[in-house]
Motif scaffolding. Structure first.
Motif, PDB file in Angstrom:
ATOM      1  N   UNK A  47       0.846  -1.193   0.000  1.00 44.96           N
ATOM      2  CA  UNK A  47       0.000   0.000   0.000  1.00 44.96           C
ATOM      3  C   UNK A  47       0.886   1.249   0.000  1.00 44.96           C
ATOM      4  N   UNK A  48       1.865   1.230   0.911  1.00 43.90           N
ATOM      5  CA  UNK A  48       2.758   2.390   1.027  1.00 43.90           C
ATOM      6  C   UNK A  48       3.501   2.639  -0.279  1.00 43.90           C
ATOM      7  N   UNK A  49       3.935   1.554  -0.925  1.00 48.55           N
ATOM      8  CA  UNK A  49       4.625   1.705  -2.206  1.00 48.55           C
ATOM      9  C   UNK A  49       3.710   2.338  -3.253  1.00 48.55           C
ATOM     10  N   UNK A  50       2.459   1.927  -3.260  1.00 47.62           N
ATOM     11  CA  UNK A  50       1.492   2.506  -4.196  1.00 47.62           C
ATOM     12  C   UNK A  50       1.245   3.973  -3.890  1.00 47.62           C
ATOM     13  N   UNK A  51       0.988   4.283  -2.624  1.00 50.23           N
ATOM     14  CA  UNK A  51       0.692   5.669  -2.259  1.00 50.23           C
ATOM     15  C   UNK A  51       1.881   6.587  -2.513  1.00 50.23           C
TER      16      UNK A  51
ATOM     17  N   UNK B 164      -3.152  12.928   2.571  1.00 48.89           N
ATOM     18  CA  UNK B 164      -3.753  11.644   2.939  1.00 48.89           C
ATOM     19  C   UNK B 164      -2.870  10.475   2.534  1.00 48.89           C
ATOM     20  N   UNK B 165      -2.318  10.523   1.323  1.00 46.71           N
ATOM     21  CA  UNK B 165      -1.425   9.447   0.891  1.00 46.71           C
ATOM     22  C   UNK B 165      -0.237   9.313   1.848  1.00 46.71           C
ATOM     23  N   UNK B 166       0.285  10.446   2.292  1.00 48.69           N
ATOM     24  CA  UNK B 166       1.400  10.422   3.239  1.00 48.69           C
ATOM     25  C   UNK B 166       0.996   9.790   4.560  1.00 48.69           C
TER      26      UNK B 166
ATOM     27  N   UNK C 166       0.701   6.005   4.050  1.00 49.08           N
ATOM     28  CA  UNK C 166       1.999   5.341   3.927  1.00 49.08           C
ATOM     29  C   UNK C 166       2.659   5.133   5.289  1.00 49.08           C
ATOM     30  N   UNK C 167       2.450   6.082   6.194  1.00 46.98           N
ATOM     31  CA  UNK C 167       3.060   5.981   7.525  1.00 46.98           C
ATOM     32  C   UNK C 167       2.210   5.160   8.485  1.00 46.98           C
ATOM     33  N   UNK C 168       0.898   5.267   8.357  1.00 47.82           N
ATOM     34  CA  UNK C 168      -0.004   4.640   9.318  1.00 47.82           C
ATOM     35  C   UNK C 168      -0.291   3.176   9.034  1.00 47.82           C
ATOM     36  N   UNK C 169      -0.648   2.842   7.813  1.00 47.48           N
ATOM     37  CA  UNK C 169      -1.209   1.529   7.521  1.00 47.48           C
ATOM     38  C   UNK C 169      -0.226   0.361   7.650  1.00 47.48           C
ATOM     39  N   UNK C 170       1.089   0.550   7.423  1.00 43.42           N
ATOM     40  CA  UNK C 170       1.992  -0.593   7.625  1.00 43.42           C
ATOM     41  C   UNK C 170       2.316  -0.865   9.094  1.00 43.42           C
ATOM     42  N   UNK C 171       1.757  -0.073  10.018  1.00 45.92           N
ATOM     43  CA  UNK C 171       2.069  -0.211  11.439  1.00 45.92           C
ATOM     44  C   UNK C 171       0.837  -0.693  12.191  1.00 45.92           C
ATOM     45  N   UNK C 172       0.998  -1.789  12.951  1.00 42.78           N
ATOM     46  CA  UNK C 172      -0.094  -2.322  13.754  1.00 42.78           C
ATOM     47  C   UNK C 172       0.474  -2.869  15.055  1.00 42.78           C
ATOM     48  N   UNK C 173      -0.150  -2.539  16.170  1.00 42.01           N
ATOM     49  CA  UNK C 173       0.342  -3.005  17.468  1.00 42.01           C
ATOM     50  C   UNK C 173       0.219  -4.524  17.572  1.00 42.01           C
ATOM     51  N   UNK C 174       1.344  -5.164  17.878  1.00 41.97           N
ATOM     52  CA  UNK C 174       1.398  -6.617  17.983  1.00 41.97           C
ATOM     53  C   UNK C 174       0.735  -7.267  16.774  1.00 41.97           C
ATOM     54  N   UNK C 175      -0.224  -8.173  16.986  1.00 47.90           N
ATOM     55  CA  UNK C 175      -0.783  -8.875  15.839  1.00 47.90           C
ATOM     56  C   UNK C 175      -1.926  -8.113  15.166  1.00 47.90           C
ATOM     57  N   UNK C 176      -2.472  -7.102  15.876  1.00 44.73           N
ATOM     58  CA  UNK C 176      -3.512  -6.300  15.239  1.00 44.73           C
ATOM     59  C   UNK C 176      -4.118  -5.308  16.221  1.00 44.73           C
ATOM     60  N   UNK C 177      -4.316  -4.085  15.774  1.00 46.92           N
ATOM     61  CA  UNK C 177      -5.182  -3.153  16.487  1.00 46.92           C
ATOM     62  C   UNK C 177      -6.130  -2.546  15.462  1.00 46.92           C
TER      63      UNK C 177
ATOM     64  N   UNK D  93      -8.788   0.815  10.861  1.00 48.05           N
ATOM     65  CA  UNK D  93     -10.059   0.595  10.174  1.00 48.05           C
ATOM     66  C   UNK D  93     -10.639   1.871   9.582  1.00 48.05           C
ATOM     67  N   UNK D  94     -10.748   2.911  10.398  1.00 46.55           N
ATOM     68  CA  UNK D  94     -11.330   4.150   9.889  1.00 46.55           C
ATOM     69  C   UNK D  94     -10.427   4.830   8.877  1.00 46.55           C
ATOM     70  N   UNK D  95      -9.113   4.606   8.990  1.00 42.89           N
ATOM     71  CA  UNK D  95      -8.172   5.185   8.025  1.00 42.89           C
ATOM     72  C   UNK D  95      -8.338   4.511   6.662  1.00 42.89           C
ATOM     73  N   UNK D  96      -8.459   3.188   6.673  1.00 50.60           N
ATOM     74  CA  UNK D  96      -8.649   2.454   5.423  1.00 50.60           C
ATOM     75  C   UNK D  96      -9.889   2.925   4.670  1.00 50.60           C
ATOM     76  N   UNK D  97     -10.926   3.262   5.405  1.00 52.10           N
ATOM     77  CA  UNK D  97     -12.177   3.681   4.777  1.00 52.10           C
ATOM     78  C   UNK D  97     -12.045   5.008   4.041  1.00 52.10           C
ATOM     79  N   UNK D  98     -10.938   5.709   4.275  1.00 50.30           N
ATOM     80  CA  UNK D  98     -10.741   7.002   3.625  1.00 50.30           C
ATOM     81  C   UNK D  98      -9.788   6.949   2.447  1.00 50.30           C
TER      82      UNK D  98
END
Length: 462
Positions: A259-263, A325-327, A330-341, A345-350
């Protein structure tokens, strides 16, 4: 125009986003989820975990993927209000599963509906659906718009390949160029990003709760589940150019590095266009580029004479919105606490919002380019008013002839003073050089001191 809309994408710009809305709206995303659930059901059948599907039953699944407005209302009701005997799920993916149970419950598939959503976590479905959403958004909306822009810039570059222009560095007169060559720069920058965009691929995960196929192997240890998940990638890639691939190792969520590479790829394309918009604004402001007017169009509420560069200004603002938003993505979506937080979700919807602002910007740039004309006479007049731009040529020819301190000689003659054509000729006449060198110097003219600008504009690079 939808006046009560909170977002201009659904208000002011709503009529411009049909291509994007068909592939990145919430309705489209819901349809992608349905498609993933049905595809997994078919894959499970092919694994012979239950009675094989007939041709007619595969047709039923295909029909279920074609959602009507009423179907979408039913899915929404299942999530928020409850529907028929089912209370509200408060869970979007579970609402899709229950919709399919209801839709197929009166068909020959009714005895196998327990296999819907078998061994999956909602993120498996969402990850695959988002892969479809992103690839379709690029293929159906952004990429065609970028390709149209690149073609228009190439066309403009060829048209104005021989149209001389005073280049400015640091805002100051530098050396001659052509307007076409400067447009070629942007055309090539865009072409590079388009080529990379076509090579991008989007990954998804499909390995269950934390990516280990735990439930899968607990139920059927003899099945090669990673191979089954890979079949989903093959299904998702049908009819698409941009590749979707399975992430072999993940947590509950895909790492989303793709995703980050695309954005980031889109941001680079947008930055090139932002640069173009600002340059075009400057050319219009300087009177070198003119804009066509439309009957009845108003440029100012009080100054009737104005023809503002509104298309390039609109594009600039929307490009900045998209890239902000793309920035973030790129910074937010590849990062998730432990196995998932769940903060993603709301970021993906945008993501579609960023695509929307980008598409509006691309359309504005294209519209702006369609309204401009380069004033060749004005550009030639401006260039000829600055004969000092030949200082580079003079000092370079003197160096080639072995003249001592050539640069310093021209610096002392030109820097900080008004240089006219006659003054420059007088200076050349007084130089102690051989006849051949003097002849070359005297033949110099701003309009002919172009190097390979014309050839570069026409894509003759050798």
């Amino acid at each position: 125009m939808n006046i009560p809309a909170l977002c201009p994408l659904d208000g002011r710009y709503s009529g411009r986003l049909g291509a994007l809305r068909s592939v990145m709206s919430e309705a489209a995303f819901t349809a992608y989820r349905v498609r993933v659930e049905c595809a997994w059901f078919e894959i499970l059948s092919e694994l012979k975990l239950f009675k094989p599907l007939t041709k007619e039953e595969r047709g039923l699944l295909a029909q279920a993927c074609e959602l009507s407005a009423a179907d979408l209302d039913h899915i929404r009701a299942l999530e928020f209000d409850g529907y028929l005997h089912i209370p509200p799920t408060r869970h979007d993916v579970k609402a899709v599963e229950y919709f399919l149970r209801l839709r197929l419950g009166k068909t020959s598939l009714k005895d196998r509906l327990q296999w819907l959503h078998f061994a999956l976590t909602s993120e498996d479905v969402n990850s695959a659906a988002y892969a479809l959403l992103l690839t379709q958004g690029v293929e159906k909306a952004l990429l065609p718009a970028l390709e149209n822009l690149q073609k228009e810039l190439s066309k403009l570059a060829r048209k104005e390949a021989r149209s001389v222009l005073l280049a400015r560095t640091h805002g100051q007169p530098a050396v001659p160029t052509t307007f076409g060559k400067e447009m070629r720069v942007f055309a090539n920058r865009l072409a590079r990003q388009i080529a990379q965009l076509k090579r991008q691929e989007i990954t998804f995960k499909f390995g269950g709760a934390v990516g280990n196929f735990n439930a899968h192997y607990a139920a059927f240890p003899q099945v090669r589940w990673p191979r089954a998940a890979a079949k989903m990638a093959a299904v998702l890639n049908r009819g698409h150019k941009m590749k979707i691939s399975l992430t072999p190792v993940s947590t509950q969520v895909d790492p989303r590095d793709s995703y980050a590479e695309l954005f980031d790829n889109l941001r680079r394309a947008d930055v090139a266009l932002l640069d173009l918009c600002r340059d075009m604004w400057q050319y219009i402001s300087a009177g070198l580029v003119h804009q066509k007017t439309a009957a009845g169009e108003v440029g100012s509420s009080t100054m009737p004479q104005k023809v503002n560069p509104i298309d390039f200004e609109n594009a600039e603002g929307n490009l900045q919105l998209a890239d902000a938003l793309f920035g973030l993505f790129s910074c937010k979506l590849p990062v998730s606490r432990l196995q998932r937080d769940l903060s993603d979700s709301t970021v993906l919807r945008n993501m579609a919002v960023a695509f929307g602002y980008a598409l509006v910007a691309y359309q504005s740039v294209l519209k702006g380019l369609g309204k401009i004309s380069f004033d060749r006479a004005a550009a030639r007049q401006e260039l000829c008013a600055h004969p000092e731009v030949l200082a580079e040529a003079v000092q370079t020819l003197l160096r080639a002839a072995g003249y001592p301190h050539a640069y310093e000689t021209l610096r002392d003659f030109t820097r900080g003073r008004a240089v006219t054509a006659s003054l420059l000729q007088q200076f050349i006449a007084g130089l102690p050089v051989d006849a051949a060198t003097r002849s070359k110097l005297q033949a110099l003219c701003p309009e002919n001191y172009l190097g390979r600008a014309r050839e570069l504009a026409e894509e003759k690079y050798d």
